[in-house]
Enzyme design. Sequence first.
Site, PDB file in Angstrom:
ATOM      1  CE  LYS A  17       1.006   2.294  -7.046  1.00 25.14           C
ATOM      2  NZ  LYS A  17       2.455   2.844  -6.395  1.00 25.14           N
ATOM      3  CE1 TYR A  76      -0.228  -1.144  -6.661  1.00 28.48           C
ATOM      4  CE2 TYR A  76      -1.264  -0.899  -8.893  1.00 28.48           C
ATOM      5  CZ  TYR A  76      -0.212  -0.779  -7.917  1.00 28.48           C
ATOM      6  OH  TYR A  76       1.232  -0.679  -8.694  1.00 28.48           O
TER       7      TYR A  76
END
Length: 256
Positions: A161, A157
């Site tokens: 991002k 993640y």
Amino acid sequence: MADITADSARVAIVTGAARGIGAAVAQRLGRDGLSVAVLDLDESRSAETVAAIERDGGRAIAVAANVADEESVGNAVEVVSERLGAPTVLVNNAGIIRDNLLFKMTTDDWDLVMDVHLRGAFLMTKAVQKFMVDANFGRIVNLSSTSALGNRGQANYSAAKAGMQGFTKTLALELGRFGVTANAIAPGFIATEMTAATAERVGMEFEEFKKASAAQIPVGRVGVPDDIAHTASFLVSEGAGFVSGQVIYVAGGPRD
């Protein structure tokens, strides 16, 4: 189902808009006067968001799309352009988490997070940018996260991002001369089903998790989806035409 006439309203697509941050952004853009396509994997899951926009007097449709699948994205954008008009606002919000420490993380968990966040944003932007270029106007808002700075148990993640930020800055460089801006919002702790899942992963009750998180935030509270929606509202506005390539941390305090 009858077509919806868009009149002079801008048309926005918000991905992952059935719930949480995406739903709040879609509803805010609807109140701002934009026609909104509410994209999610399952069209039926978007019905509540569409109904909320319509109750506020706005115009919206639900569209099913797998943002990681090129054909699905192409079909969805075609539906939007036919039923609402040319989309010139795009909010790439769709996302998932598959948290684990690196040595426990599977390749599938890595690939799935990358596909939804990065491949999804790429495919959606590629499909929509031609409408923006033709209109000499466009607003792209990509959802990043404070996790882009690194977060234990989120190698996939965090990398996705952080990638969203680089993607955003490159879009700003390439598309600026066509009247298109691209910016990223990097939320801090926002109370959603996703953060509730994180609380469960670390073995905490969600209320206690929020309380502990709020104690570390300068403004003394955790965020809510509307905090992100307000920021997105500004970034897609006509008045934000000189703001591009920026990453705005909406986190209740400064972030490096």
